[in-house]
Enzyme design. Structure first.
Site, PDB file in Angstrom:
ATOM      1  N   ASN A   7      -6.653  -2.917   8.487  1.00 40.39           N
ATOM      2  CA  ASN A   7      -5.733  -2.501   7.431  1.00 40.39           C
ATOM      3  C   ASN A   7      -4.336  -2.757   7.981  1.00 40.39           C
ATOM      4  O   ASN A   7      -3.821  -1.985   8.787  1.00 40.39           O
ATOM      5  CB  ASN A   7      -5.947  -1.024   7.107  1.00 40.39           C
ATOM      6  CG  ASN A   7      -5.147  -0.578   5.915  1.00 40.39           C
ATOM      7  OD1 ASN A   7      -4.236  -1.287   5.466  1.00 40.39           O
ATOM      8  ND2 ASN A   7      -5.458   0.591   5.392  1.00 40.39           N
ATOM      9  N   ARG A  68      -8.588  -5.027   4.405  1.00 35.52           N
ATOM     10  CA  ARG A  68      -8.190  -4.322   3.192  1.00 35.52           C
ATOM     11  C   ARG A  68      -6.970  -5.057   2.642  1.00 35.52           C
ATOM     12  O   ARG A  68      -5.927  -5.121   3.302  1.00 35.52           O
ATOM     13  CB  ARG A  68      -7.823  -2.881   3.526  1.00 35.52           C
ATOM     14  CG  ARG A  68      -7.251  -2.165   2.344  1.00 35.52           C
ATOM     15  CD  ARG A  68      -7.028  -0.705   2.648  1.00 35.52           C
ATOM     16  NE  ARG A  68      -6.765  -0.003   1.411  1.00 35.52           N
ATOM     17  CZ  ARG A  68      -5.624   0.602   1.138  1.00 35.52           C
ATOM     18  NH1 ARG A  68      -4.642   0.604   2.005  1.00 35.52           N
ATOM     19  NH2 ARG A  68      -5.466   1.213  -0.016  1.00 35.52           N
ATOM     20  N   HIS A 157      -6.912   1.803  -5.433  1.00 39.41           N
ATOM     21  CA  HIS A 157      -7.952   2.669  -4.850  1.00 39.41           C
ATOM     22  C   HIS A 157      -9.356   2.212  -5.255  1.00 39.41           C
ATOM     23  O   HIS A 157     -10.302   2.996  -5.219  1.00 39.41           O
ATOM     24  CB  HIS A 157      -7.816   4.142  -5.311  1.00 39.41           C
ATOM     25  CG  HIS A 157      -6.655   4.879  -4.749  1.00 39.41           C
ATOM     26  ND1 HIS A 157      -5.991   5.847  -5.470  1.00 39.41           N
ATOM     27  CD2 HIS A 157      -6.039   4.808  -3.547  1.00 39.41           C
ATOM     28  CE1 HIS A 157      -5.007   6.336  -4.727  1.00 39.41           C
ATOM     29  NE2 HIS A 157      -5.011   5.716  -3.562  1.00 39.41           N
ATOM     30  N   ARG A 218       5.088  10.639  -5.272  1.00 38.26           N
ATOM     31  CA  ARG A 218       5.290   9.793  -6.464  1.00 38.26           C
ATOM     32  C   ARG A 218       5.177  10.619  -7.736  1.00 38.26           C
ATOM     33  O   ARG A 218       4.355  11.521  -7.827  1.00 38.26           O
ATOM     34  CB  ARG A 218       4.233   8.679  -6.505  1.00 38.26           C
ATOM     35  CG  ARG A 218       4.449   7.630  -5.455  1.00 38.26           C
ATOM     36  CD  ARG A 218       3.297   6.642  -5.409  1.00 38.26           C
ATOM     37  NE  ARG A 218       2.657   6.667  -4.099  1.00 38.26           N
ATOM     38  CZ  ARG A 218       1.480   6.140  -3.809  1.00 38.26           C
ATOM     39  NH1 ARG A 218       0.779   5.521  -4.733  1.00 38.26           N
ATOM     40  NH2 ARG A 218       0.991   6.216  -2.596  1.00 38.26           N
ATOM     41  N   GLU A 360     -13.387   4.453   2.955  1.00 35.48           N
ATOM     42  CA  GLU A 360     -12.985   3.090   2.597  1.00 35.48           C
ATOM     43  C   GLU A 360     -13.391   2.082   3.674  1.00 35.48           C
ATOM     44  O   GLU A 360     -13.763   0.959   3.361  1.00 35.48           O
ATOM     45  CB  GLU A 360     -11.479   3.034   2.331  1.00 35.48           C
ATOM     46  CG  GLU A 360     -11.153   3.730   1.016  1.00 35.48           C
ATOM     47  CD  GLU A 360      -9.674   3.792   0.718  1.00 35.48           C
ATOM     48  OE1 GLU A 360      -9.166   2.884   0.062  1.00 35.48           O
ATOM     49  OE2 GLU A 360      -9.028   4.763   1.152  1.00 35.48           O
TER      50      GLU A 360
END
Ligand code: AMP
Length: 378
Positions: A7, A68, A157, A218, A360
């Site tokens: 990642n 990823r 996601h 956010r 993940e």
């Protein structure tokens, strides 16, 4: 297979090595402050990873690398084997994910240079949502903006939503392609997906990961006119970016982006924290109501990620708002700490409420091994 999962961020490199035969994690790590410290670039970071792998793996060799990749645009609906053309295609998507895709490409190129023979697979965060129907991904703005800039909803996601849907189906004893449900991935970033027949048919994040739920920093959904208003008040585009992506959400409302701290503050009588939690749980409950309609009646509501897996308080405050759907939580099951997939609803609940821990890295390793397996069979 032995898979290295990468990642790659603009100044960080997170990695893990997994053996997909027994799903074990052999080693993992995070190299930070690339470019600011003695690690000057991603190639040097990779040298460090290499030294660690040599120590840990000994004679065993990696079979593949799984990356990823945040944005797969309209092209990538599946994990793909990387070659130069694919790398360039990911690079062409840079304008859609300016913070992430360039960093992903750096990671891919660094590995290509260091281990040219090692197969690499890209696993996209957007891919699971490629099945969304057009009425779900279109914004009601002129078509020209879609054609010129690719402005549409993509969703994110996806790797987590897909993994969690599959495991929820397993827990319910139905096939993955028979699963109709609602998956709420609630971490620092948060999104919710409507899953029908095992496929994403709607999701709360849109053109960027800013749309939808209230998150750590956010805002999620707001009236876009607020931006026009603030621009007229003198806010620059950078100011607006900072405001909505980094200074809003729980942090903007109550001063802390962390759910646990916000819950503790609310329990201590902090009213700003209490209202921030109420806004977040109310927003999520509204989406769940909408997605219950979208999937034609959910078979299950599933919570995952840091908040979804760990905060019994937040799960309770959301489900309490969903009385109209006939679902209810078993208080003891909801409060119980566990790392296992589990059901937390009462027997009377109209459909089960589940907690499914997401992973993940495991999903990327599985997807990578599947692509390599197919390749070997050709
Ligand atoms: P993630 O991005 O998936 O790592 O999730 C991070 C979020 O999970 C943060 O807001 C944490 O405060 C939250 N979180 C983790 N553990 C707990 C917990 N036990 N109770 C409440 N929130 C938690």
């Amino acid at each position: 297979m032995l898979i290295l999962i990468i990642n790659s961020g603009s100044s960080s490199l997170k990695y893990q090595v997994r053996d997909t035969n027994d799903d074990s994690v052999l080693t993992e790590g995070l190299i930070e402050r690339i470019g600011e410290s003695e690690v000057t670039d991603h190639a040097q970071a990779l040298d460090q990873v290499d030294q660690k792998l040599t120590r840990v793996l000994g004679e065993r060799a990696l079979d593949a690398v799984g990356h990823r990749v945040v944005h797969g645009g309209e092209r990538f609906g599946e994990p793909v084997l990387i070659n130069n053309e694919i790398t360039r295609a990911i690079e062409r998507l840079n304008p859609l994910a300016p913070l992430h895709n360039p960093a992903n490409v750096l990671g891919i190129r660094a590995i290509t240079k260091k281990w040219p023979k090692l197969p690499q697979v890209a696993v996209f965060d957007t891919a699971f949502h490629k099945t969304m129907p057009e009425h779900a991904w279109r914004y009601a703005i002129p078509d020209q903006l879609y054609r010129t800039y690719g402005i549409r909803r993509y969703g994110f996601h996806g790797t987590s939503h897909e993994f969690v849907s599959r495991h929820a189906a397993k827990l319910l004893g139905v096939g993955a392609s028979d699963f109709n449900g609602i998956v709420a991935h609630l971490g620092n970033g948060a999104s919710i997906t409507a899953v029908s027949g095992g496929k994403s048919i709607d999701t709360s994040m849109g053109f960027t990961p800013l749309e939808g739920l209230v998150m750590g920093t956010r805002s999620g959904d707001i009236d876009p006119s607020i931006l026009i208003f603030l621009a007229r008040e003198g806010y620059s585009t950078d100011d607006l970016d900072q405001l909505l992506n980094r200074d809003s959400g729980l942090k903007g409302m109550a001063g802390n982006n962390d759910m646990r701290s916000t819950e503790e503050a609310a329990a201590d009588g902090d009213e700003q924290a209490a209202i921030a939690l109420a806004v977040a749980s109310y927003r999520l409950a509204k989406y769940i109501g909408a997605y219950h309609v979208a999937v034609g009646g959910a078979q299950a509501l599933v919570f995952t990620a840091g908040i979804g897996e760990n905060s019994w308080q937040f799960r309770q405050s959301v489900v309490e708002r969903l009385g109209a759907l006939g679902i209810s939580l078993d208080d003891a099951a909801n409060r119980k700490k566990s790392n296992e997939p589990r059901e937390i609803s009462t027997e009377e609940s109209a459909f089960p409420v589940l907690v499914i821990p997401t992973d993940e890295e495991a999903a990327i390793a599985e997807a990578t091994a599947a692509v390599i397996g197919e390749q070997n069979n050709q």
